[in-house]
Write a protein that holds these residues in place. Structure first.
Motif, PDB file in Angstrom:
ATOM      1  N   LYS A  38       0.899  -1.310   0.080  1.00  9.91           N
ATOM      2  CA  LYS A  38       0.010  -0.139   0.085  1.00  9.91           C
ATOM      3  C   LYS A  38       0.727   1.265   0.122  1.00  9.91           C
ATOM      4  O   LYS A  38       0.679   2.028  -0.770  1.00  9.91           O
ATOM      5  N   LEU A  39       1.838   1.287   0.918  1.00 11.80           N
ATOM      6  CA  LEU A  39       2.877   2.429   0.913  1.00 11.80           C
ATOM      7  C   LEU A  39       3.412   2.491  -0.238  1.00 11.80           C
ATOM      8  O   LEU A  39       3.562   3.780  -0.810  1.00 11.80           O
ATOM      9  N   SER A  41       2.316   1.961  -3.273  1.00  9.51           N
ATOM     10  CA  SER A  41       1.351   2.362  -4.409  1.00  9.51           C
ATOM     11  C   SER A  41       1.061   3.779  -4.348  1.00  9.51           C
ATOM     12  O   SER A  41       0.571   4.342  -5.174  1.00  9.51           O
ATOM     13  N   GLU A  42       1.339   4.218  -3.090  1.00 12.65           N
ATOM     14  CA  GLU A  42       0.941   5.872  -2.779  1.00 12.65           C
ATOM     15  C   GLU A  42       2.091   6.557  -2.893  1.00 12.65           C
ATOM     16  O   GLU A  42       1.888   8.080  -2.821  1.00 12.65           O
ATOM     17  N   ALA A  44       4.789   9.212  -4.573  1.00 14.41           N
ATOM     18  CA  ALA A  44       4.428  10.070  -5.749  1.00 14.41           C
ATOM     19  C   ALA A  44       5.481  11.099  -5.790  1.00 14.41           C
ATOM     20  O   ALA A  44       6.107  11.402  -4.707  1.00 14.41           O
ATOM     21  N   THR A  47       6.416  13.482  -2.614  1.00 16.34           N
ATOM     22  CA  THR A  47       6.237  12.986  -1.058  1.00 16.34           C
ATOM     23  C   THR A  47       7.381  12.975  -0.482  1.00 16.34           C
ATOM     24  O   THR A  47       8.638  12.650  -0.955  1.00 16.34           O
ATOM     25  N   VAL A  89       6.469   6.843   4.716  1.00 17.28           N
ATOM     26  CA  VAL A  89       6.053   8.222   4.001  1.00 17.28           C
ATOM     27  C   VAL A  89       5.890   9.265   5.344  1.00 17.28           C
ATOM     28  O   VAL A  89       4.993   9.103   6.324  1.00 17.28           O
TER      29      VAL A  89
END
Length: 99
Positions: A38-39, A41-42, A44, A47, A89
């Protein structure tokens, strides 16, 4: 003469060990893997991230088909790392020294 246990008791013992293995080893690892996916995929551009080596910076270049990410550590320094080395993140309002 040694007394042998019944086959049912052996199956029960193996089932108990299987449940212990599942709840103490497999399930927590699967949760960690899911959270890491999940991390990933987030991620960008822009960030703020923390790497496993302790580097803190802002992502400047990232592409979905590449495994590499370029992180800006300060105004003059950029490093290229593998995506899997990003461990968290950081909040947007957290200041980064030099940026």
């Amino acid at each position: 003469m040694a007394e042998q246990g019944s086959p049912l008791s052996m199956i029960l013992i193996f089932a108990i060990f299987g449940l212990i293995f599942y709840f103490m080893i497999y399930r927590p690892q699967a949760k960690r893997n899911k959270a890491h996916q999940k991390l990933m995929s987030e991620l960008a551009k822009g960030t703020k991230v923390l790497t496993s080596g302790g580097l803190v910076g802002r992502i400047t270049k990232i592409s979905p088909d590449s495994d590499d990410v370029v992180i800006e550590l300060n105004a003059t320094t950029e490093v290229s790392i593998k995506r899997n080395f990003i461990v968290s993140v950081l909040p947007k309002d957290q200041p980064i020294a030099g940026l």
